[in-house]
Write an enzyme that holds these catalytic residues in place. Structure first.
Site, PDB file in Angstrom:
ATOM      1  N   GLY A  45      36.531  18.535 -10.370  1.00  0.00           N
ATOM      2  CA  GLY A  45      35.384  19.380 -10.735  1.00  0.00           C
ATOM      3  C   GLY A  45      34.587  19.745  -8.907  1.00  0.00           C
ATOM      4  O   GLY A  45      35.019  18.849  -7.984  1.00  0.00           O
ATOM      5  N   GLN A  50      27.484  22.915  -3.728  1.00  0.00           N
ATOM      6  CA  GLN A  50      28.448  22.103  -3.135  1.00  0.00           C
ATOM      7  C   GLN A  50      29.399  22.580  -1.997  1.00  0.00           C
ATOM      8  O   GLN A  50      29.752  22.144  -1.601  1.00  0.00           O
ATOM      9  CB  GLN A  50      30.051  21.204  -3.590  1.00  0.00           C
ATOM     10  CG  GLN A  50      28.978  19.980  -4.585  1.00  0.00           C
ATOM     11  CD  GLN A  50      29.641  19.045  -5.577  1.00  0.00           C
ATOM     12  OE1 GLN A  50      29.986  19.480  -6.846  1.00  0.00           O
ATOM     13  NE2 GLN A  50      30.771  18.179  -4.731  1.00  0.00           N
ATOM     14  N   CYS A  95      32.486  11.741  -6.265  1.00  0.00           N
ATOM     15  CA  CYS A  95      31.937  13.032  -6.055  1.00  0.00           C
ATOM     16  C   CYS A  95      32.454  13.228  -4.968  1.00  0.00           C
ATOM     17  O   CYS A  95      32.419  12.572  -4.108  1.00  0.00           O
ATOM     18  CB  CYS A  95      30.292  12.993  -5.788  1.00  0.00           C
ATOM     19  SG  CYS A  95      29.552  14.568  -5.977  1.00  0.00           S
ATOM     20  N   LEU A  96      32.934  14.323  -4.386  1.00  0.00           N
ATOM     21  CA  LEU A  96      33.426  15.338  -3.332  1.00  0.00           C
ATOM     22  C   LEU A  96      32.037  15.082  -2.629  1.00  0.00           C
ATOM     23  O   LEU A  96      32.300  15.102  -0.908  1.00  0.00           O
ATOM     24  CB  LEU A  96      33.896  16.241  -3.197  1.00  0.00           C
ATOM     25  CG  LEU A  96      35.747  16.976  -3.919  1.00  0.00           C
ATOM     26  CD1 LEU A  96      35.392  18.237  -4.243  1.00  0.00           C
ATOM     27  CD2 LEU A  96      36.410  15.702  -3.255  1.00  0.00           C
ATOM     28  N   HIS A 137      28.822  15.746 -15.522  1.00  0.00           N
ATOM     29  CA  HIS A 137      28.793  15.314 -13.702  1.00  0.00           C
ATOM     30  C   HIS A 137      28.327  16.429 -13.249  1.00  0.00           C
ATOM     31  O   HIS A 137      26.903  16.596 -11.875  1.00  0.00           O
ATOM     32  CB  HIS A 137      29.624  14.934 -13.560  1.00  0.00           C
ATOM     33  CG  HIS A 137      29.467  14.979 -11.714  1.00  0.00           C
ATOM     34  ND1 HIS A 137      29.932  12.984 -10.944  1.00  0.00           N
ATOM     35  CD2 HIS A 137      30.040  15.742 -10.353  1.00  0.00           C
ATOM     36  CE1 HIS A 137      29.825  13.641 -10.064  1.00  0.00           C
ATOM     37  NE2 HIS A 137      30.432  14.763  -9.358  1.00  0.00           N
ATOM     38  N   GLU A 138      29.230  17.838 -13.019  1.00  0.00           N
ATOM     39  CA  GLU A 138      28.456  19.209 -12.434  1.00  0.00           C
ATOM     40  C   GLU A 138      27.103  19.791 -13.720  1.00  0.00           C
ATOM     41  O   GLU A 138      26.819  20.950 -11.811  1.00  0.00           O
ATOM     42  CB  GLU A 138      30.376  20.085 -13.312  1.00  0.00           C
ATOM     43  CG  GLU A 138      31.215  19.279 -12.383  1.00  0.00           C
ATOM     44  CD  GLU A 138      31.028  19.160 -10.954  1.00  0.00           C
ATOM     45  OE1 GLU A 138      30.584  19.322  -9.780  1.00  0.00           O
ATOM     46  OE2 GLU A 138      32.640  17.867 -11.084  1.00  0.00           O
ATOM     47  N   HIS A 141      24.423  18.613 -11.295  1.00  0.00           N
ATOM     48  CA  HIS A 141      24.611  19.629 -10.109  1.00  0.00           C
ATOM     49  C   HIS A 141      23.777  20.193 -10.297  1.00  0.00           C
ATOM     50  O   HIS A 141      23.131  20.650  -9.522  1.00  0.00           O
ATOM     51  CB  HIS A 141      25.738  19.564  -9.362  1.00  0.00           C
ATOM     52  CG  HIS A 141      26.719  18.291  -8.435  1.00  0.00           C
ATOM     53  ND1 HIS A 141      26.088  18.164  -7.251  1.00  0.00           N
ATOM     54  CD2 HIS A 141      27.806  17.932  -9.291  1.00  0.00           C
ATOM     55  CE1 HIS A 141      26.820  17.036  -7.156  1.00  0.00           C
ATOM     56  NE2 HIS A 141      28.445  16.914  -8.064  1.00  0.00           N
TER      57      HIS A 141
HETATM   58  C1  Y12 Z   1      34.242  12.458 -14.283  1.00  0.00           C
HETATM   59  C2  Y12 Z   1      34.427  11.484 -13.008  1.00  0.00           C
HETATM   60  C3  Y12 Z   1      33.224  12.816 -12.292  1.00  0.00           C
HETATM   61  C4  Y12 Z   1      34.096  14.245 -11.858  1.00  0.00           C
HETATM   62  C5  Y12 Z   1      34.068  15.043 -10.951  1.00  0.00           C
HETATM   63  C6  Y12 Z   1      34.354  15.221  -9.988  1.00  0.00           C
HETATM   64  N1  Y12 Z   1      34.559  14.617  -9.070  1.00  0.00           N
HETATM   65  C7  Y12 Z   1      35.928  14.688  -8.134  1.00  0.00           C
HETATM   66  O1  Y12 Z   1      36.040  15.917  -8.193  1.00  0.00           O
HETATM   67  C8  Y12 Z   1      35.649  13.723  -6.676  1.00  0.00           C
HETATM   68  C9  Y12 Z   1      36.735  13.949  -6.613  1.00  0.00           C
HETATM   69  C10 Y12 Z   1      37.206  12.770  -5.211  1.00  0.00           C
HETATM   70  C11 Y12 Z   1      38.059  12.715  -4.410  1.00  0.00           C
HETATM   71  C12 Y12 Z   1      38.636  12.567  -3.227  1.00  0.00           C
HETATM   72  O2  Y12 Z   1      39.127  12.681  -2.780  1.00  0.00           O
HETATM   73  C13 Y12 Z   1      40.504  11.882  -2.937  1.00  0.00           C
HETATM   74  O3  Y12 Z   1      41.062  10.782  -3.733  1.00  0.00           O
HETATM   75  C14 Y12 Z   1      42.134  12.350  -2.076  1.00  0.00           C
HETATM   76  C15 Y12 Z   1      37.984  10.951  -2.982  1.00  0.00           C
HETATM   77  O4  Y12 Z   1      38.635  10.108  -1.558  1.00  0.00           O
HETATM   78  C16 Y12 Z   1      36.720  10.174  -1.060  1.00  0.00           C
HETATM   79  O5  Y12 Z   1      36.498  10.503  -0.807  1.00  0.00           O
HETATM   80  C17 Y12 Z   1      37.631   9.317   0.075  1.00  0.00           C
HETATM   81  C18 Y12 Z   1      36.334  10.944  -4.029  1.00  0.00           C
HETATM   82  C19 Y12 Z   1      36.016  11.736  -5.082  1.00  0.00           C
HETATM   83  C20 Y12 Z   1      35.141  14.333 -12.419  1.00  0.00           C
HETATM   84  C21 Y12 Z   1      34.824  13.443 -14.194  1.00  0.00           C
HETATM   85 CO    CO Z   2      29.713  15.840  -7.606  1.00  0.00          CO
END
Ligand code: Y12
Ligand code: CO
Length: 179
Positions: A45, A50, A95-96, A137-138, A141
């Site tokens: 997401g 962001q 969260c990214l 969540h989004e 933001h």
């Molecule tokens: C459930 C809860 C929250 C969301 C919001 C969207 N969140 C993300 O897309 C998070 C992504 C994310 C990716 C990461 O990178 C890897 O896994 C390779 C990460 O790792 C690091 O920061 C090291 C952390 C978050 C959607 C659904």
């Molecule tokens: Co986020």
């Protein structure tokens, strides 16, 4: 074009995003650039703020039962509004913009959302499970709210301490690889 993800504690993440009024080629370019950035950062997401655009735009790309992400499953939401919500659920969110941190957050179990697609058509989606959580969540933001803003006082204090330490270590390792 891969865009840089804005990370906490950057104050831009606190901005309230503005309504999108023009559904033109520029918007389509931004949506495509957001998709590339989200996928190349392993996100499911992403909100426009962001990547530094305070516009009411978000993307969702929930993995399938084999944990695979496909562009067919991409949902682009513009000017989304939650019109109904039901129940409660807890999920460990990430969260990214807050790398390496995951915390249990309370959300509605189901939501009904009105939004516009990239061409300005009005749509509605009834969501539950991971999609419902990701939408909430989004949308947070778009209102300048991060999942860490929902933590209790003590959990937030613990987070701030650990995050500061992580940033310091990141800076040290970046400097030591310079030579
Ligand atoms: C459930 C809860 C929250 C969301 C919001 C969207 N969140 C993300 O897309 C998070 C992504 C994310 C990716 C990461 O990178 C890897 O896994 C390779 C990460 O790792 C690091 O920061 C090291 C952390 C978050 C959607 C659904
Ligand atoms: Co986020």
């Amino acid at each position: 074009m891969k865009l840089t993800i804005v990370e906490y504690p950057n104050k831009r993440l606190k901005e309230k995003s503005k309504l999108v009024e023009k559904f033109d080629g520029e918007l389509h370019k931004l949506l495509d650039a957001m998709y590339e950035s989200m996928i190349s950062s392993s996100g499911i997401g992403l909100a426009a703020i962001q990547i530094g655009y305070a516009k009411q735009i978000l993307l969702l790309n929930i993995p399938d039962e084999n944990d695979a992400q496909s562009r067919d499953a991409l949902i682009e939401m513009i000017n989304p509004v939650i019109i109904e919500s039901l129940g409660e659920t807890i999920y460990q969110e990430g969260c990214l913009s807050v790398p390496s941190f995951y915390e249990d957050i309370n959300r509605f179990e189901k939501v009904s959302v009105n939004y516009q697609d990239r061409d300005g058509n009005t749509k509605n989606i009834e969501a539950d499970g991971l999609l419902s959580i990701a939408i909430q969540h989004e949308i947070d933001h778009l209102n300048g709210i991060l999942f860490i803003d929902k933590l209790s006082y003590s959990r937030r204090k613990k987070f701030e301490k650990e995050y500061k330490k992580m940033l310091k270590e990141k800076k040290i390792s970046k400097n030591s690889t310079k030579e």
